[in-house]
Design a protein around this motif. Structure first.
Motif, PDB file in Angstrom:
ATOM      1  N   HIS A  79       0.136  12.432  -0.576  1.00 44.75           N
ATOM      2  CA  HIS A  79       0.146  10.975  -0.502  1.00 44.75           C
ATOM      3  C   HIS A  79       1.553  10.422  -0.264  1.00 44.75           C
ATOM      4  O   HIS A  79       1.695   9.271   0.161  1.00 44.75           O
ATOM      5  CB  HIS A  79      -0.460  10.368  -1.771  1.00 44.75           C
ATOM      6  N   TYR A  80       2.575  11.225  -0.548  1.00 43.86           N
ATOM      7  CA  TYR A  80       3.930  10.799  -0.208  1.00 43.86           C
ATOM      8  C   TYR A  80       4.068  10.615   1.303  1.00 43.86           C
ATOM      9  O   TYR A  80       4.723   9.688   1.771  1.00 43.86           O
ATOM     10  CB  TYR A  80       4.963  11.820  -0.700  1.00 43.86           C
TER      11      TYR A  80
ATOM     12  N   LEU B 240       3.068   5.908  -5.741  1.00 45.49           N
ATOM     13  CA  LEU B 240       2.907   5.944  -7.203  1.00 45.49           C
ATOM     14  C   LEU B 240       1.794   6.889  -7.637  1.00 45.49           C
ATOM     15  O   LEU B 240       1.887   7.523  -8.687  1.00 45.49           O
ATOM     16  CB  LEU B 240       2.627   4.531  -7.735  1.00 45.49           C
ATOM     17  N   ILE B 241       0.730   6.988  -6.815  1.00 47.58           N
ATOM     18  CA  ILE B 241      -0.390   7.851  -7.205  1.00 47.58           C
ATOM     19  C   ILE B 241      -0.201   9.286  -6.725  1.00 47.58           C
ATOM     20  O   ILE B 241      -1.024  10.150  -7.022  1.00 47.58           O
ATOM     21  CB  ILE B 241      -1.735   7.319  -6.680  1.00 47.58           C
ATOM     22  N   ALA B 242       0.881   9.555  -5.981  1.00 41.81           N
ATOM     23  CA  ALA B 242       1.075  10.887  -5.397  1.00 41.81           C
ATOM     24  C   ALA B 242       1.136  11.981  -6.457  1.00 41.81           C
ATOM     25  O   ALA B 242       0.609  13.075  -6.269  1.00 41.81           O
ATOM     26  CB  ALA B 242       2.343  10.899  -4.537  1.00 41.81           C
TER      27      ALA B 242
ATOM     28  N   LEU C 134       4.281   7.187   6.057  1.00 41.20           N
ATOM     29  CA  LEU C 134       3.668   6.768   7.323  1.00 41.20           C
ATOM     30  C   LEU C 134       3.444   5.257   7.355  1.00 41.20           C
ATOM     31  O   LEU C 134       3.833   4.572   8.310  1.00 41.20           O
ATOM     32  CB  LEU C 134       2.334   7.508   7.498  1.00 41.20           C
ATOM     33  N   ILE C 135       2.832   4.725   6.312  1.00 41.83           N
ATOM     34  CA  ILE C 135       2.540   3.290   6.258  1.00 41.83           C
ATOM     35  C   ILE C 135       3.828   2.477   6.162  1.00 41.83           C
ATOM     36  O   ILE C 135       3.949   1.409   6.774  1.00 41.83           O
ATOM     37  CB  ILE C 135       1.608   2.983   5.070  1.00 41.83           C
TER      38      ILE C 135
ATOM     39  N   LEU D 286       0.830  -1.206   0.000  1.00 37.65           N
ATOM     40  CA  LEU D 286       0.000   0.000   0.000  1.00 37.65           C
ATOM     41  C   LEU D 286       0.869   1.261   0.000  1.00 37.65           C
ATOM     42  O   LEU D 286       0.517   2.262  -0.634  1.00 37.65           O
ATOM     43  CB  LEU D 286      -0.928  -0.002   1.221  1.00 37.65           C
ATOM     44  N   ALA D 287       1.995   1.201   0.690  1.00 37.42           N
ATOM     45  CA  ALA D 287       2.918   2.342   0.691  1.00 37.42           C
ATOM     46  C   ALA D 287       3.429   2.611  -0.727  1.00 37.42           C
ATOM     47  O   ALA D 287       3.528   3.764  -1.158  1.00 37.42           O
ATOM     48  CB  ALA D 287       4.087   2.059   1.633  1.00 37.42           C
ATOM     49  N   VAL D 288       3.737   1.557  -1.451  1.00 40.80           N
ATOM     50  CA  VAL D 288       4.173   1.693  -2.850  1.00 40.80           C
ATOM     51  C   VAL D 288       3.050   2.295  -3.688  1.00 40.80           C
ATOM     52  O   VAL D 288       3.271   3.195  -4.519  1.00 40.80           O
ATOM     53  CB  VAL D 288       4.603   0.329  -3.430  1.00 40.80           C
TER      54      VAL D 288
END
Length: 340
Positions: free
Chosen positions: A37-38, A28-30, A43-44, A22-24
Protein backbone atom coordinates in the motif's frame (compact mmCIF):
# COMPACT_ATOMS: atom_id res chain seq x y z
CA UNK A 1 -13.06 33.75 -13.73
CA UNK A 2 -16.35 33.03 -15.52
CA UNK A 3 -18.87 30.48 -14.13
CA UNK A 4 -17.86 27.73 -16.58
CA UNK A 5 -14.20 28.07 -15.62
CA UNK A 6 -15.13 28.06 -11.95
CA UNK A 7 -16.94 24.74 -12.41
CA UNK A 8 -13.97 23.29 -14.35
CA UNK A 9 -11.58 24.51 -11.67
CA UNK A 10 -13.66 22.99 -8.88
CA UNK A 11 -14.15 19.54 -10.41
CA UNK A 12 -10.63 19.19 -11.80
CA UNK A 13 -9.07 20.13 -8.47
CA UNK A 14 -11.50 18.19 -6.29
CA UNK A 15 -10.13 14.79 -7.25
CA UNK A 16 -6.53 15.92 -6.75
CA UNK A 17 -7.05 17.14 -3.18
CA UNK A 18 -9.05 14.05 -2.30
CA UNK A 19 -6.24 12.04 -3.86
CA UNK A 20 -3.82 13.59 -1.39
CA UNK A 21 -6.07 12.48 1.47
CA UNK A 22 -6.33 8.98 0.02
CA UNK A 23 -2.55 8.78 -0.34
CA UNK A 24 -2.22 9.57 3.37
CA UNK A 25 -4.87 6.93 4.16
CA UNK A 26 -3.07 4.16 2.24
CA UNK A 27 0.28 5.07 3.78
CA UNK A 28 -1.24 4.83 7.27
CA UNK A 29 -2.85 1.43 6.70
CA UNK A 30 0.25 -0.02 4.98
CA UNK A 31 1.65 -1.48 8.23
CA UNK A 32 -1.61 -3.26 8.94
CA UNK A 33 -2.77 -4.27 5.46
CA UNK A 34 0.61 -4.80 3.78
CA UNK A 35 3.57 -2.74 2.62
CA UNK A 36 2.37 -2.81 -0.99
CA UNK A 37 0.00 0.00 0.00
CA UNK A 38 3.02 2.29 0.28
CA UNK A 39 3.40 2.01 -3.49
CA UNK A 40 -0.29 2.71 -4.00
CA UNK A 41 -0.01 5.76 -1.75
CA UNK A 42 3.04 6.94 -3.71
CA UNK A 43 1.21 6.39 -7.00
CA UNK A 44 -1.79 8.48 -5.95
CA UNK A 45 0.43 11.16 -4.39
CA UNK A 46 2.49 11.63 -7.58
CA UNK A 47 -0.64 11.78 -9.73
CA UNK A 48 -2.24 14.30 -7.37
CA UNK A 49 0.84 16.56 -7.54
CA UNK A 50 0.81 16.32 -11.34
CA UNK A 51 -2.90 17.15 -11.50
CA UNK A 52 -2.64 20.09 -9.08
CA UNK A 53 0.13 21.53 -11.23
CA UNK A 54 -2.00 21.08 -14.37
CA UNK A 55 -5.04 22.78 -12.86
CA UNK A 56 -3.20 25.82 -11.51
CA UNK A 57 -1.17 26.21 -14.70
CA UNK A 58 -4.31 26.01 -16.87
CA UNK A 59 -6.02 28.78 -14.92
CA UNK A 60 -2.82 30.74 -14.19
CA UNK A 61 -0.26 30.55 -17.04
CA UNK A 62 2.14 32.68 -14.96
CA UNK A 63 2.52 29.93 -12.36
CA UNK A 64 5.94 29.64 -10.69
CA UNK A 65 8.43 27.67 -12.80
CA UNK A 66 9.55 25.74 -9.71
CA UNK A 67 6.00 24.49 -9.12
CA UNK A 68 5.70 23.47 -12.79
CA UNK A 69 8.98 21.58 -12.61
CA UNK A 70 7.88 19.69 -9.48
CA UNK A 71 4.57 18.75 -11.11
CA UNK A 72 6.24 17.44 -14.26
CA UNK A 73 8.99 15.60 -12.35
CA UNK A 74 6.42 13.79 -10.17
CA UNK A 75 5.33 11.78 -13.20
CA UNK A 76 8.63 9.89 -13.20
CA UNK A 77 7.40 7.80 -10.25
CA UNK A 78 3.88 7.08 -11.52
CA UNK A 79 4.86 4.16 -13.77
CA UNK A 80 7.26 2.51 -11.29
CA UNK A 81 4.72 2.89 -8.45
CA UNK A 82 2.05 1.14 -10.53
CA UNK A 83 4.44 -1.67 -11.48
CA UNK A 84 5.68 -2.19 -7.91
CA UNK A 85 2.12 -2.23 -6.58
CA UNK A 86 0.79 -4.69 -9.17
CA UNK A 87 3.86 -6.97 -9.01
CA UNK A 88 4.33 -6.82 -5.24
CA UNK A 89 3.85 -10.58 -4.74
CA UNK A 90 6.99 -11.22 -6.82
CA UNK A 91 9.19 -9.37 -4.30
CA UNK A 92 10.81 -7.10 -6.89
CA UNK A 93 13.54 -4.77 -5.62
CA UNK A 94 11.83 -1.38 -5.42
CA UNK A 95 15.09 0.58 -5.21
CA UNK A 96 16.08 -0.50 -8.73
CA UNK A 97 12.82 0.92 -10.11
CA UNK A 98 12.88 4.23 -8.24
CA UNK A 99 16.39 5.40 -7.31
CA UNK A 100 17.82 5.68 -10.87
CA UNK A 101 14.88 7.77 -12.07
CA UNK A 102 15.03 10.03 -9.02
CA UNK A 103 18.74 10.59 -9.58
CA UNK A 104 18.30 11.33 -13.29
CA UNK A 105 15.37 13.69 -12.77
CA UNK A 106 17.18 15.38 -9.88
CA UNK A 107 20.23 16.02 -12.06
CA UNK A 108 18.04 17.34 -14.89
CA UNK A 109 16.32 19.73 -12.49
CA UNK A 110 19.70 21.03 -11.32
CA UNK A 111 21.53 21.13 -14.66
CA UNK A 112 18.58 22.05 -16.87
CA UNK A 113 16.00 23.86 -14.71
CA UNK A 114 12.60 24.39 -16.27
CA UNK A 115 12.85 28.15 -15.88
CA UNK A 116 15.81 28.26 -18.31
CA UNK A 117 15.13 25.26 -20.55
CA UNK A 118 11.38 25.23 -21.12
CA UNK A 119 11.65 23.99 -24.69
CA UNK A 120 13.97 21.14 -23.68
CA UNK A 121 11.48 20.06 -21.02
CA UNK A 122 8.43 20.23 -23.29
CA UNK A 123 10.08 18.66 -26.34
CA UNK A 124 12.30 16.01 -24.76
CA UNK A 125 12.23 15.52 -20.99
CA UNK A 126 8.43 15.37 -20.53
CA UNK A 127 8.06 13.08 -23.54
CA UNK A 128 10.73 10.82 -22.08
CA UNK A 129 8.88 10.69 -18.76
CA UNK A 130 5.60 9.82 -20.51
CA UNK A 131 7.38 7.10 -22.50
CA UNK A 132 8.79 5.64 -19.27
CA UNK A 133 5.27 5.78 -17.78
CA UNK A 134 3.88 3.83 -20.75
CA UNK A 135 6.66 1.22 -20.60
CA UNK A 136 5.80 0.49 -16.97
CA UNK A 137 2.10 0.21 -17.82
CA UNK A 138 2.97 -2.39 -20.47
CA UNK A 139 5.29 -4.19 -18.03
CA UNK A 140 2.46 -4.35 -15.49
CA UNK A 141 0.22 -6.16 -17.98
CA UNK A 142 2.01 -9.47 -17.38
CA UNK A 143 0.59 -9.48 -13.84
CA UNK A 144 -2.88 -8.60 -15.11
CA UNK A 145 -2.98 -11.50 -17.59
CA UNK A 146 -4.35 -14.03 -15.04
CA UNK A 147 -7.28 -11.67 -14.43
CA UNK A 148 -7.85 -11.35 -18.19
CA UNK A 149 -7.87 -15.16 -18.45
CA UNK A 150 -10.54 -15.29 -15.74
CA UNK A 151 -12.66 -12.83 -17.68
CA UNK A 152 -12.27 -14.82 -20.91
CA UNK A 153 -13.24 -18.05 -19.16
CA UNK A 154 -16.14 -16.23 -17.47
CA UNK A 155 -14.92 -16.94 -13.97
CA UNK A 156 -16.12 -14.76 -11.13
CA UNK A 157 -13.48 -12.18 -10.29
CA UNK A 158 -12.30 -11.72 -6.70
CA UNK A 159 -12.51 -8.20 -5.28
CA UNK A 160 -8.71 -7.95 -5.42
CA UNK A 161 -8.82 -8.83 -9.12
CA UNK A 162 -11.36 -6.09 -9.82
CA UNK A 163 -9.33 -3.65 -7.76
CA UNK A 164 -5.99 -4.29 -9.50
CA UNK A 165 -7.56 -4.30 -12.97
CA UNK A 166 -9.30 -1.01 -12.20
CA UNK A 167 -6.09 0.63 -10.94
CA UNK A 168 -4.13 -0.42 -14.04
CA UNK A 169 -6.93 0.69 -16.38
CA UNK A 170 -7.28 4.07 -14.65
CA UNK A 171 -3.54 4.77 -14.85
CA UNK A 172 -3.55 3.97 -18.55
CA UNK A 173 -6.54 6.26 -19.17
CA UNK A 174 -4.90 9.10 -17.25
CA UNK A 175 -1.69 8.59 -19.25
CA UNK A 176 -3.76 8.64 -22.44
CA UNK A 177 -5.51 11.85 -21.36
CA UNK A 178 -2.19 13.60 -20.76
CA UNK A 179 -0.60 12.08 -23.86
CA UNK A 180 -3.37 13.41 -26.10
CA UNK A 181 -3.82 16.73 -24.27
CA UNK A 182 -2.10 18.56 -27.12
CA UNK A 183 -4.98 17.51 -29.40
CA UNK A 184 -7.82 18.00 -26.88
CA UNK A 185 -7.35 20.28 -23.88
CA UNK A 186 -4.70 20.58 -21.19
CA UNK A 187 -7.36 20.27 -18.50
CA UNK A 188 -8.57 16.85 -19.75
CA UNK A 189 -5.92 14.99 -17.73
CA UNK A 190 -7.01 16.66 -14.49
CA UNK A 191 -10.71 16.09 -15.18
CA UNK A 192 -10.11 12.43 -16.06
CA UNK A 193 -8.23 11.97 -12.78
CA UNK A 194 -11.15 13.41 -10.79
CA UNK A 195 -13.67 11.26 -12.63
CA UNK A 196 -11.64 8.06 -12.29
CA UNK A 197 -10.79 8.87 -8.67
CA UNK A 198 -14.43 8.63 -7.67
CA UNK A 199 -14.94 5.43 -9.64
CA UNK A 200 -12.03 3.87 -7.77
CA UNK A 201 -13.33 5.28 -4.50
CA UNK A 202 -16.59 3.39 -5.09
CA UNK A 203 -14.54 0.24 -5.68
CA UNK A 204 -12.84 0.73 -2.31
CA UNK A 205 -16.25 0.76 -0.66
CA UNK A 206 -17.25 -2.31 -2.65
CA UNK A 207 -14.02 -4.12 -1.80
CA UNK A 208 -14.33 -3.44 1.91
CA UNK A 209 -17.98 -4.40 2.05
CA UNK A 210 -18.48 -7.61 3.99
CA UNK A 211 -22.04 -8.11 2.82
CA UNK A 212 -22.26 -10.70 0.07
CA UNK A 213 -24.20 -9.57 -2.96
CA UNK A 214 -26.46 -12.47 -3.92
CA UNK A 215 -29.60 -10.53 -4.78
CA UNK A 216 -28.67 -10.11 -8.43
CA UNK A 217 -27.71 -13.76 -8.75
CA UNK A 218 -31.04 -14.88 -7.37
CA UNK A 219 -32.94 -12.47 -9.61
CA UNK A 220 -31.30 -14.08 -12.60
CA UNK A 221 -32.63 -17.52 -11.63
CA UNK A 222 -36.01 -16.56 -10.18
CA UNK A 223 -37.98 -18.04 -13.10
CA UNK A 224 -35.84 -21.18 -13.40
CA UNK A 225 -36.11 -24.33 -11.34
CA UNK A 226 -33.37 -26.96 -11.09
CA UNK A 227 -34.69 -30.40 -11.89
CA UNK A 228 -34.57 -33.07 -9.20
CA UNK A 229 -32.41 -35.13 -11.54
CA UNK A 230 -29.76 -32.41 -11.70
CA UNK A 231 -29.89 -31.83 -7.95
CA UNK A 232 -29.34 -35.55 -7.35
CA UNK A 233 -26.48 -35.62 -9.87
CA UNK A 234 -24.74 -32.67 -8.23
CA UNK A 235 -25.12 -34.06 -4.72
CA UNK A 236 -23.75 -37.43 -5.82
CA UNK A 237 -20.79 -36.21 -7.90
CA UNK A 238 -19.72 -32.97 -6.21
CA UNK A 239 -18.13 -34.72 -3.20
CA UNK A 240 -15.93 -36.66 -5.65
CA UNK A 241 -14.64 -33.41 -7.17
CA UNK A 242 -13.77 -32.17 -3.68
CA UNK A 243 -12.16 -35.45 -2.61
CA UNK A 244 -9.90 -35.38 -5.69
CA UNK A 245 -8.92 -31.84 -4.65
CA UNK A 246 -9.47 -30.46 -8.12
CA UNK A 247 -9.74 -27.03 -6.48
CA UNK A 248 -5.95 -27.06 -5.98
CA UNK A 249 -5.59 -26.15 -9.65
CA UNK A 250 -5.55 -22.31 -9.69
CA UNK A 251 -7.17 -22.40 -13.14
CA UNK A 252 -10.04 -24.63 -12.04
CA UNK A 253 -13.16 -23.00 -13.49
CA UNK A 254 -16.92 -23.26 -13.25
CA UNK A 255 -16.89 -24.80 -16.75
CA UNK A 256 -14.51 -27.56 -15.67
CA UNK A 257 -16.52 -28.32 -12.55
CA UNK A 258 -19.74 -28.50 -14.57
CA UNK A 259 -18.14 -30.91 -17.06
CA UNK A 260 -17.07 -33.17 -14.19
CA UNK A 261 -20.66 -33.17 -12.92
CA UNK A 262 -22.06 -33.60 -16.45
CA UNK A 263 -24.36 -30.61 -16.16
CA UNK A 264 -24.35 -27.09 -17.56
CA UNK A 265 -22.38 -24.39 -15.79
CA UNK A 266 -25.58 -22.33 -15.41
CA UNK A 267 -27.25 -25.14 -13.46
CA UNK A 268 -24.22 -25.55 -11.19
CA UNK A 269 -24.02 -21.80 -10.58
CA UNK A 270 -27.73 -21.69 -9.77
CA UNK A 271 -27.40 -24.65 -7.38
CA UNK A 272 -24.54 -23.02 -5.48
CA UNK A 273 -26.36 -19.69 -5.23
CA UNK A 274 -29.77 -21.07 -4.24
CA UNK A 275 -28.83 -24.09 -2.14
CA UNK A 276 -25.54 -22.95 -0.57
CA UNK A 277 -25.93 -19.17 -0.89
CA UNK A 278 -22.43 -18.97 -2.38
CA UNK A 279 -20.77 -18.04 -5.63
CA UNK A 280 -18.54 -20.64 -7.30
CA UNK A 281 -15.47 -18.58 -6.38
CA UNK A 282 -16.44 -18.48 -2.69
CA UNK A 283 -17.30 -22.19 -2.69
CA UNK A 284 -13.90 -23.17 -4.13
CA UNK A 285 -11.95 -20.72 -1.99
CA UNK A 286 -13.44 -22.15 1.20
CA UNK A 287 -11.96 -25.57 0.37
CA UNK A 288 -8.65 -23.95 -0.58
CA UNK A 289 -8.56 -22.19 2.78
CA UNK A 290 -9.26 -25.44 4.61
CA UNK A 291 -6.35 -26.99 2.74
CA UNK A 292 -4.18 -24.01 3.62
CA UNK A 293 -5.08 -24.37 7.31
CA UNK A 294 -3.82 -27.95 7.30
CA UNK A 295 -0.59 -26.91 5.59
CA UNK A 296 -0.08 -23.99 7.97
CA UNK A 297 -0.41 -26.37 10.92
CA UNK A 298 1.78 -29.16 9.53
CA UNK A 299 4.38 -27.42 7.34
CA UNK A 300 5.90 -24.72 9.49
CA UNK A 301 9.07 -24.76 7.34
CA UNK A 302 7.07 -23.59 4.30
CA UNK A 303 6.65 -19.90 3.60
CA UNK A 304 3.12 -18.55 3.82
CA UNK A 305 3.31 -17.57 0.16
CA UNK A 306 4.26 -21.13 -0.86
CA UNK A 307 1.34 -22.53 1.11
CA UNK A 308 -0.99 -20.16 -0.73
CA UNK A 309 0.19 -21.42 -4.10
CA UNK A 310 0.05 -25.05 -2.92
CA UNK A 311 -3.55 -24.49 -1.80
CA UNK A 312 -4.66 -23.44 -5.27
CA UNK A 313 -4.39 -19.65 -5.20
CA UNK A 314 -2.84 -17.91 -8.18
CA UNK A 315 -1.23 -15.09 -6.18
CA UNK A 316 -0.21 -14.11 -2.67
CA UNK A 317 -2.67 -11.22 -2.60
CA UNK A 318 -5.71 -13.37 -3.55
CA UNK A 319 -4.67 -15.92 -0.89
CA UNK A 320 -4.35 -13.31 1.85
CA UNK A 321 -7.62 -11.61 0.87
CA UNK A 322 -9.62 -14.86 0.80
CA UNK A 323 -8.05 -16.18 4.03
CA UNK A 324 -8.78 -12.96 5.92
CA UNK A 325 -12.34 -12.82 4.58
CA UNK A 326 -13.17 -16.42 5.50
CA UNK A 327 -11.28 -16.82 8.80
CA UNK A 328 -11.04 -13.25 10.05
CA UNK A 329 -7.26 -13.66 10.39
CA UNK A 330 -4.25 -13.40 8.13
CA UNK A 331 -2.42 -16.69 7.37
CA UNK A 332 0.48 -15.60 9.62
CA UNK A 333 -1.87 -14.79 12.50
CA UNK A 334 -3.55 -18.19 12.12
CA UNK A 335 -0.20 -19.96 12.07
CA UNK A 336 1.04 -18.15 15.19
CA UNK A 337 -2.20 -19.03 17.01
CA UNK A 338 -1.60 -22.73 16.33
CA UNK A 339 1.91 -22.60 17.75
CA UNK A 340 0.84 -20.76 20.92
Amino acid sequence: MNPINEILFFFSLLGAFNGLLLAVYFSLIAKKEGHRHYFLALLILMLSIRVIKSVFFYFNPHLSDVFIQIGLSACVLVGPSLYLYISYDRKINWIIHTAPFLIVVGLLCILYPYSEYRELWSQLIVRGIYLQWLIYIVASLQYIKPIIRKIKSRQKLDNIDIWQLSIATCIFLIWLAYGTAAYTSYIVGALSFSFLFYLVFLLIIFRNSKQPVFYQEKERYKNKVISEENILKIEQLLPSVIEREMFLDPDFTLDQAAKELKISKHVLSQYLNERLNKSFSTFINEYRIEKAKVLLQNKSNYSVESIGYESGFSSKSSFFTAFKKITGKTPSEFQRAQVS
